[in-house]
Design a protein around this motif. Structure first.
Motif, PDB file in Angstrom:
ATOM      1  N   UNK A   1     -20.629 -44.281  -9.988  1.00 60.17           N
ATOM      2  CA  UNK A   1     -21.084 -42.936 -10.345  1.00 60.17           C
ATOM      3  C   UNK A   1     -21.608 -42.887 -11.778  1.00 60.17           C
ATOM      4  N   UNK A   2     -20.889 -43.488 -12.709  1.00 65.00           N
ATOM      5  CA  UNK A   2     -21.345 -43.482 -14.105  1.00 65.00           C
ATOM      6  C   UNK A   2     -22.677 -44.209 -14.239  1.00 65.00           C
ATOM      7  N   UNK A   3     -22.836 -45.295 -13.507  1.00 59.33           N
ATOM      8  CA  UNK A   3     -24.079 -46.056 -13.578  1.00 59.33           C
ATOM      9  C   UNK A   3     -25.246 -45.267 -12.998  1.00 59.33           C
ATOM     10  N   UNK A   4     -25.045 -44.649 -11.841  1.00 62.40           N
ATOM     11  CA  UNK A   4     -26.148 -43.905 -11.213  1.00 62.40           C
ATOM     12  C   UNK A   4     -26.480 -42.650 -12.019  1.00 62.40           C
ATOM     13  N   UNK A   5     -25.471 -42.059 -12.670  1.00 66.32           N
ATOM     14  CA  UNK A   5     -25.727 -40.897 -13.531  1.00 66.32           C
ATOM     15  C   UNK A   5     -26.543 -41.301 -14.747  1.00 66.32           C
ATOM     16  N   UNK A   6     -26.224 -42.451 -15.329  1.00 67.63           N
ATOM     17  CA  UNK A   6     -26.996 -42.948 -16.474  1.00 67.63           C
ATOM     18  C   UNK A   6     -28.434 -43.261 -16.060  1.00 67.63           C
ATOM     19  N   UNK A   7     -28.611 -43.836 -14.874  1.00 70.13           N
ATOM     20  CA  UNK A   7     -29.964 -44.132 -14.380  1.00 70.13           C
ATOM     21  C   UNK A   7     -30.740 -42.836 -14.171  1.00 70.13           C
ATOM     22  N   UNK A   8     -30.104 -41.840 -13.568  1.00 66.03           N
ATOM     23  CA  UNK A   8     -30.751 -40.555 -13.338  1.00 66.03           C
ATOM     24  C   UNK A   8     -31.200 -39.936 -14.660  1.00 66.03           C
ATOM     25  N   UNK A   9     -30.316 -39.954 -15.649  1.00 66.17           N
ATOM     26  CA  UNK A   9     -30.670 -39.406 -16.961  1.00 66.17           C
ATOM     27  C   UNK A   9     -31.820 -40.176 -17.585  1.00 66.17           C
TER      28      UNK A   9
END
Length: 529
Positions: free
Chosen positions: A501-509
């Motif tokens: 989740x943290x990784x995909x959130x960082x990618x989205x940002x």
């Protein structure tokens, strides 16, 4: 000679697919991080979806404890579902409403498919959402089937958010709309959209609808592209069929278009554009169907489970009592998770409040009088409509409203505000009277969007961690539970789910920052030296 800043055009199809993948993975992480029946009323929605997809509309039931000669309830219905599905009513009893009790107290989920009669209070809700998510029950009617229903719900919401990205990349020059959509995705929206609950799908569809409305009314009203018109018709028709108050929110979106475009101009467009006529007709038919169901099936009948209000109080006193809940509802719009038992760190609420208030202030300062009226009006209605509706029935039902009920309108106010903020070439610029020179103001404007996106991303990560901790070891349990696998664990594992989740959130940002900074909007002139 000035420097040249190269800007690339993101293909709308690529934007759609990328956001679809990112948001689906994000929502799936939330779906697995929550134990089953973690969202409000999820057990009732699961039962409704399974029963409806297997041909049951339900039969009216009596209120619990009522004598046999008592009238039938206008809310409760009996349906027959497998025992494994009926158990969803009992599964969360030991931990819901108790934020410091982890989900480890629940008994093992039974796998029996023996038919069992159970009661649900959502059988009179519009059927569209349930017909779609309930398809997963044909694959399994055990816990894995409920997880699959959650994933179907995640996909439905991800499709709407992907449509936002497609619309902005194809038809809009206002990169701030990416920002508006991202801020609208509060932890509460992630939480609801990842569970079996039509509220989540209604909110994400509202985000898509308001994004299309902003593009149409603020940028493309003079000659709207055919694709935009079709998208508005389809999304509007789906939206109005989701929940009982959806027609009201759709009417306000339509009123927004009328105010911004002007009734004469809009009528002229309708007279000469066949595609506009078809889209408007489709929305009208869908609204007629939704209204017929709501009125004939009693969708707006609800159980009197709200906080009590003295029946002897005057209406003025009732309104005053209800006004005291406004702050609670606004807090719930950001996120009070679980069965309204899990509050997030204050930093999360403060971040959203500051960002939203700043967007509204800038919009009011920079917009035309029509744009100011729309933003101010929507913000006022976010408070006024719940207060009016709740006050009217508070003596009989109690204060039954929740922040999630307001979100389909609240996200509209936010998206329209961010769209108005970008009504010039440079989005979110400060007013001319601000005590900084033009160069410094441009620098602040340039970094504002990435800073906001970064803050929202970090706040979402913190919210996800808080939510997972609450179910694993309790809200005040060990902070580093995931390092040792303590307490309740998602089917995907604590550490893996948190990292993904943290990784995909960082990618989205990162993707959004890149699009806001370096993508060329349609019709924008090429950069020159």
């Amino acid at each position: 000679m000035g420097t040249v800043r190269l800007r690339a055009q993101i293909a709308p199809r690529n934007a759609f697919l990328l956001v679809l993948a990112i948001t689906f993975v994000s929502l799936a992480c939330w779906s697995f991080a929550d134990p089953l029946i973690a969202a409000p009323d999820e057990q009732a929605h699961v039962i409704r979806a399974v029963a409806l997809d297997h041909g049951q509309l339900g039969t009216p039931a009596r209120n619990p404890g009522a004598p046999l000669n008592a009238p039938l309830s206008k809310v409760l219905d009996n349906v027959t579902v497998p025992a494994s599905i009926a158990y969803s009513v009992l599964y969360p009893i030991c931990w819901h409403f108790l934020a410091n009790v982890p989900a480890t107290c629940s008994k093992p989920w039974p796998t029996s498919e023996a038919p069992e009669v159970t009661t649900t209070y959502v059988a009179h809700y519009p059927p569209l959402y349930y017909l779609v998510v309930g398809v997963a029950s044909y694959l399994s009617q055990e816990p894995s089937g409920i997880y699959m229903m959650r994933l179907v719900s995640c996909l439905m919401s991800a499709l709407m958010l992907a449509m936002c990205a497609y619309a902005i990349s194809r038809w809009s020059r206002r990169s701030a709309l990416y920002l508006g959509v991202y801020v609208a995705l509060s932890p509460e929206v992630y939480f609801l959209s990842s569970s079996v609950n039509p509220s989540g799908f209604e909110i994400t569809t509202a985000i898509c609808l308001w994004t299309l409305v902003a593009i149409f009314a603020l940028e493309r009203h003079s000659d709207p592209p055919g694709g935009l018109v079709v998208a508005l018709g389809v999304v509007g028709s789906i939206f109005v069929l989701i929940r009982g108050l959806s027609p009201l929110w759709l009417a306000l979106a339509g009123l927004t278009v009328i105010v911004l475009v002007g009734p004469r101009s809009l009528l002229e467009q309708l007279r000469r554009r066949r595609d506009l006529q078809i889209s408007a007709g489709g929305i009208f038919v869908a609204t007629l169907l939704a209204s017929t169901w709501i009125l004939t099936q009693g969708t707006l009948n609800i159980l009197p489970v709200g906080a009590g209000v003295p029946k002897s109080d005057s209406m003025a006193k009732v309104v005053n009592i209800v006004l005291g809940y406004v702050q609670v509802w606004l807090r719930e719009c950001v996120g009070v998770l679980g069965w309204l038992d899990t509050e997030l760190p204050n930093l999360v609420y403060q971040s959203w409040y500051i960002i939203v208030i700043a967007a509204i202030i800038v919009a009011v300062m920079r917009g035309s009088w029509r744009e100011r009226a729309v933003v101010a009006g929507l913000c006022a209605l976010v408070v006024a409509i719940p207060v009016a509706l709740v006050s009217r029935q508070a003596k009989t039902l109690g204060v039954v409203w929740q922040g999630r009920d307001t979100l389909p309108l609240a996200v509209g106010a936010l998206i329209m505000a961010t769209a108005v903020c970008a009504n010039r070439r440079t989005p979110l610029s400060l007013p001319s009277w601000f005590p900084l020179d033009a160069t410094r103001r441009r620098q602040i404007t340039r970094i504002s969007a990435p800073v906001v996106i970064g803050v929202v991303a970090l706040a979402n990560m913190l919210s996800f961690y808080t939510n997972m901790r609450r179910y694993a070891v309790g809200l005040y349990g060990p902070k580093f539970f995931f390092l040792h696998g303590q307490g309740w664990s998602p089917p995907t594992g604590q550490m893996a789910t948190l990292v993904v989740y943290c990784l995909i959130t960082a990618i989205f940002a990162g993707v959004l920052i890149a699009w806001v900074w370096w993508t060329r909007r349609p019709g924008e002139l090429s950069a020159r030296a």
